[in-house]
Enzyme design. Structure first.
Site, mmCIF file in Angstrom:
data_model
loop_
_atom_site.group_PDB
_atom_site.id
_atom_site.type_symbol
_atom_site.label_atom_id
_atom_site.label_comp_id
_atom_site.label_asym_id
_atom_site.label_seq_id
_atom_site.Cartn_x
_atom_site.Cartn_y
_atom_site.Cartn_z
ATOM 1 N N GLU A 117 -4.292 8.078 7.535
ATOM 2 C CA GLU A 117 -5.225 7.127 6.909
ATOM 3 C C GLU A 117 -5.475 5.956 7.858
ATOM 4 O O GLU A 117 -6.609 5.512 8.056
ATOM 5 C CB GLU A 117 -4.631 6.639 5.575
ATOM 6 N N HIS A 139 0.828 -1.204 0.000
ATOM 7 C CA HIS A 139 0.000 0.000 0.000
ATOM 8 C C HIS A 139 0.870 1.265 0.000
ATOM 9 O O HIS A 139 0.564 2.251 -0.683
ATOM 10 C CB HIS A 139 -0.918 -0.042 1.230
ATOM 11 N N GLU A 163 2.119 1.828 -3.393
ATOM 12 C CA GLU A 163 1.043 2.386 -4.225
ATOM 13 C C GLU A 163 1.010 3.922 -4.069
ATOM 14 O O GLU A 163 0.956 4.662 -5.057
ATOM 15 C CB GLU A 163 -0.290 1.767 -3.804
ATOM 16 N N HIS A 164 1.049 4.386 -2.813
ATOM 17 C CA HIS A 164 1.038 5.834 -2.587
ATOM 18 C C HIS A 164 2.228 6.516 -3.258
ATOM 19 O O HIS A 164 2.098 7.565 -3.870
ATOM 20 C CB HIS A 164 1.095 6.139 -1.085
#
Lengths: 433, 420
Positions: free
Chosen positions: A142, A67, A70-71
């Protein structure tokens, strides 16, 4: 290009594998203004232990790395990919699941520029210690946001029960502690291992001309060089096939207004990838409809008794290497809720035996739902999972559903609904202040 | 195509081959009144779950499944000073299925039965069904407070519209109201809704317009009071900032800001306001996203939204509570920057492209056509797709700055984390 006509739907899919290994699927939709493209790698949150490309030993990476990567893909030395998409009027995004990472855009204009932007930004990693550090604040927020979300906590609480020795139990984004350890070198190691075209798919659907799009993509890919693909070695721990590692019950307190309960059933038998997986998913969904769907007797009984209400729902998660069912809802009486759901599961045959008519109705409903999804570019693209379902698309599903018999459903129920595979997790309201 | 079936009852048919489903929407619109909001929400739940022909949810679910899994729902919403109770059904177009069932005609018939044959005994809604739906609506309203983004937005809404209780409460009502409702009174109120509310029927898809019209004419709609509903509610500018705060046991704090912005749907400043909002916090290219999130790493989300039926602009951010002052300052700086013209032409071009992309993309959703038809009927104006695009393209820097000058920060709600 392999061309597949779906006459009933009046749709056609085009598929090919490029020289560099990338699988490209194109699905034109007449009358649509928008084109939706998804570039996906078979790499998700559970892939935290693997042999990095060019190395020989297994290494454990911090949770949340897929993840995090991905960012960070969006940021480049002198620009941000969002800005490039913005320049061409596209709306871009990305998401990471347990087994996949997808980058996507939707646009009504500049299709070629946007497609090239998508391919180029995902195929051009740029990570520095400074940019990696900066991202930790954003992802930290997040993670905090999801920590306050009771539904998210409930779901991951159940996964923790079902998969106590498996990376599935970790939040997709990781924890504040785990992401603190991520370095730029880690991101490069993960990138080189999983972002080879051989491990990726491109799916484009909507307003498009297949020949033209394929030509653009082929030229873009031919201009880039890639290392020889090294088959990926991932270490995913095996989970007990008799279910003895499952935690049968846990609960936590949270400041919620009403208790929430979730029942999980872990699929203990492995599911073979390909059309068999598609059939299995359809079969489980039919079974769940027969047991708890709003056309079932159980649903009305539990609703009228006040045990379930409109918050009740169920979900079947099937991904590469694992599958499980969850039933969840808000309730004032969590014990009663759990007992009622488990009773239906243990006595499944009462709701299935002799129910040919209900089966026919449920199949009709599910086939109709495929027609609904055919309106959505996102649904068509996101249901495509080559590693799990082979090259099948949404439009292959009605025939699969139609082929299901009551015996198929019974076989699935016998295998799936065993007592040792069932677990409970609850969130109780913290006593009111 | 548009047909008036009676005064205040309009049927709009939009034919298109783009979608594989047909959609039918019936919308009941009335002036927003504080004491009717909860009634209408409960009505929508009752209509969604029961009728004389389908007395329980299983019977209803069977009817929908028999139409190849038709999707049926009811809901309520507020737009400025109006309130809508809406029923919608979507069915697959039979040409994509191996069937000779006439699904669209069945769906219209279903909707008419739901509306005109509710589950009623002795001039009241069936008592057990009524009681069950009161309990369920109460539970769902109470649980919404667990969604902290929603909770903070609702608290801000209360602060912004302190002068008008009907604007303050959620469009689905309050728990306190529910205990005052009875099955008899609600049925009487439903009769008023059927007789006096403006009705919009929208049918969208690959349909036979004549057959659809005939089927709706058979209802025999009666004329409604003819006065056109007021489309806009004008928020009162207080001219100064007041922040309320609350502490709960949360990991992430929420900061929600409300601004007065007297720009209304399709008025002189409307298109410039759309571009302004994209530039300020409405897109990933925006000042808020770039500065609060990307540069300062202070938030996961930080965005703005417009309500051009009430004349307000809102900002919402999920932050670490200790950064409250810094975030507030950065947000204010972004607004000042736009007022001063501190933004590039390139960015303006990009956010316009983004707006156009969203607009054209929305044409790929069947629901868009119904939403637009309802707004057109409320505002008594229509704008073609081309005109919309031209208006956006024509927005200048000066017009964007002029909109920013109209923005005044009024209210804030700060939901802080930490111990409760």
């Amino acid at each position: 290009m392999q061309v597949k006509q779906y006459e009933q739907f009046n749709e056609t899919s085009y598929q090919t594998k490029l020289d560099n290994g990338l699988t490209v699927t194109l699905l034109p939709k007449a009358g649509f203004h928008k084109t939706y493209a998804v570039f996906t790698t078979n790499y998700g949150s559970i892939d935290n232990t693997f042999v990095p490309a060019g190395e020989t030993e297994m290494r454990r990476f911090p949770d949340g790395i897929a993840h995090f990567l991905e960012h960070k893909m969006f940021e480049k030395a002198d620009h941000d990919a969002f800005q490039t998409f913005g320049k061409y009027g596209a709306s871009a995004n990305a998401f990471t699941s347990f087994t996949r990472t997808s980058y996507l855009f939707s646009a009504t204009q500049h299709l070629r520029e946007n497609l090239e932007t998508l391919l180029d930004f995902v195929q051009d990693p740029y990570f520095t210690p400074a940019t990696v550090e900066k991202e930790k604040g954003i992802i930290g927020q997040e993670i905090e946001m999801y920590n306050d979300d009771p539904s998210w906590r409930l779901y991951f609480g159940m996964i923790g029960n079902l998969y106590p020795n498996h990376p599935l139990q970790y939040d997709i984004a990781g924890t504040t502690e785990s992401i603190a350890k991520i370095t730029a070198d880690d991101l490069y190691a993960a990138y080189r291992t999983f972002y080879h075209p051989e491990n990726m798919t491109l799916f484009v659907v909507g307003k498009l001309d297949p020949d033209e799009v394929l030509d653009w993509v082929t030229k873009n890919q031919a201009a880039k060089t890639f290392d020889t693909f090294q088959p990926i070695e991932r270490k995913i721990p095996a989970t007990a096939t008799d279910g003895h590692d499952i935690m049968p019950y846990r609960m936590i307190d949270m400041p919620v207004n009403r208790a929430k309960s979730i029942i999980g059933v872990k699929g203990l038998a492995p599911i073979e990838a390909g059309p068999a997986a598609l059939k299995y998913r359809a079969g489980v969904n039919v079974l769940l409809e027969l047991l708890f769907g709003d056309t079932s007797k159980n649903y009305l009984r539990l609703y009228d008794e006040g045990i379930i209400d409109d918050t009740f729902g169920y979900d079947f998660e099937l991904q590469n290497g694992f599958n499980f069912v969850t039933f969840s809802g808000e309730t004032n009486q969590p014990e009663k809720f759990d007992a009622a759901i488990i009773a239906v599961l243990e006595n499944w045959s009462q709701a299935v035996e002799g129910q040919e008519d209900l089966l026919a109705m449920v199949k009709k409903e599910m086939i109709g739902r495929c027609v609904f999804m055919a309106n959505s570019l996102e649904a068509i693209a996101n249901r495509f999972d080559q590693r799990l379902f082979g090259n099948t698309t949404l439009f292959d599903e009605p025939a699969t559903i139609a082929s299901l018999t009551l015996d198929d459903v019974k076989t699935i129920a016998q295998q799936l609904l065993t007592s040792q595979a069932i677990s409970e997790y609850q969130i109780r309201p913290t006593s009111k202040h | 195509m548009q047909v008036q079936l009676a005064k205040g009852v309009q049927l709009t048919t939009v034919t298109s081959h783009q979608f594989k489903t047909n959609q039918i929407i019936v919308n009941f619109r009335a002036p927003l009144k504080r004491d009717e909001i909860t009634k209408r929400a409960l009505l929508s739940n009752l209509l969604e779950t029961s009728s004389a022909d389908y007395p329980d949810q299983r019977a209803l679910a069977h009817a929908l499944a028999a139409m190849f899994g038709a999707a049926f729902g009811a809901g309520v919403s507020r737009k400025g000073p109006t309130h809508s109770l809406q029923l919608a059904i979507t069915v697959p177009n039979e040409r994509y299925l191996a069937t000779d069932q006439a699904l669209t005609a069945s769906a219209i018939d279903f909707l008419q039965k739901i509306i005109y044959r509710p589950l009623v005994n002795n001039q009241q809604f069936d008592q057990p069904t009524f009681d069950r739906q009161v309990t369920n609506l109460q539970a769902s309203i109470e649980s919404l407070a667990d969604d902290k983004q929603y909770y903070a937005a609702q608290k801000l809404n209360e602060a912004l519209f302190v002068a008008d209780a009907a604007q303050q409460v959620p469009s689905f009502g309050t728990v306190a109201d529910l205990s005052t409702l009875s099955a008899t009174d609600l049925y009487a109120y439903y009769q008023t809704v059927l007789a006096t509310n403006q009705i919009d029927i929208i049918v969208m898809g690959d349909v036979d317009v004549e057959a659809v019209t005939t089927q709706w004419r058979q209802v025999g709609f009666t004329d409604r009071p003819t006065s056109q509903l007021t489309a806009f509610y004008r928020h009162q500018n207080t001219g100064h900032y007041v922040e309320t705060s609350e502490q709960q046991a949360l990991s992430q704090a929420k900061l929600n800001l409300g601004y007065d912005l007297p720009v209304f749907y399709r008025d002189d400043h409307y298109y410039a306001a759309l571009v302004f909002n994209e530039l300020f916090g409405g897109s990933p290219l925006s000042k808020l996203f770039m500065n609060v999130r990307e540069k300062a790493s202070l938030a996961y989300y930080a965005s703005s939204s417009l309500d051009t039926f009430r004349g307000v602009l809102k900002v919402q951010a999920g932050i670490d509570g200790k950064n409250h002052d810094q975030v507030l300052q950065i947000i204010d700086d972004q607004l000042t920057a736009i007022k001063n013209g501190d933004f590039t032409d390139e960015l303006v071009t990009q956010v316009k492209l983004g707006l156009i992309n969203d607009f054209e993309s929305s044409l790929d959703s069947q629901r868009t056509f119904a939403i637009q038809a309802l707004i057109d009927d409320l505002t008594q104006r229509q704008v073609s797709d081309d005109e919309w695009l031209q208006q956006i393209q024509a927005v200048t820097r000066e017009q964007i700055q002029a909109v920013a000058q109209l923005v005044t920060l009024n209210d804030g709600f700060f939901l802080n984390g930490g111990a409760a």
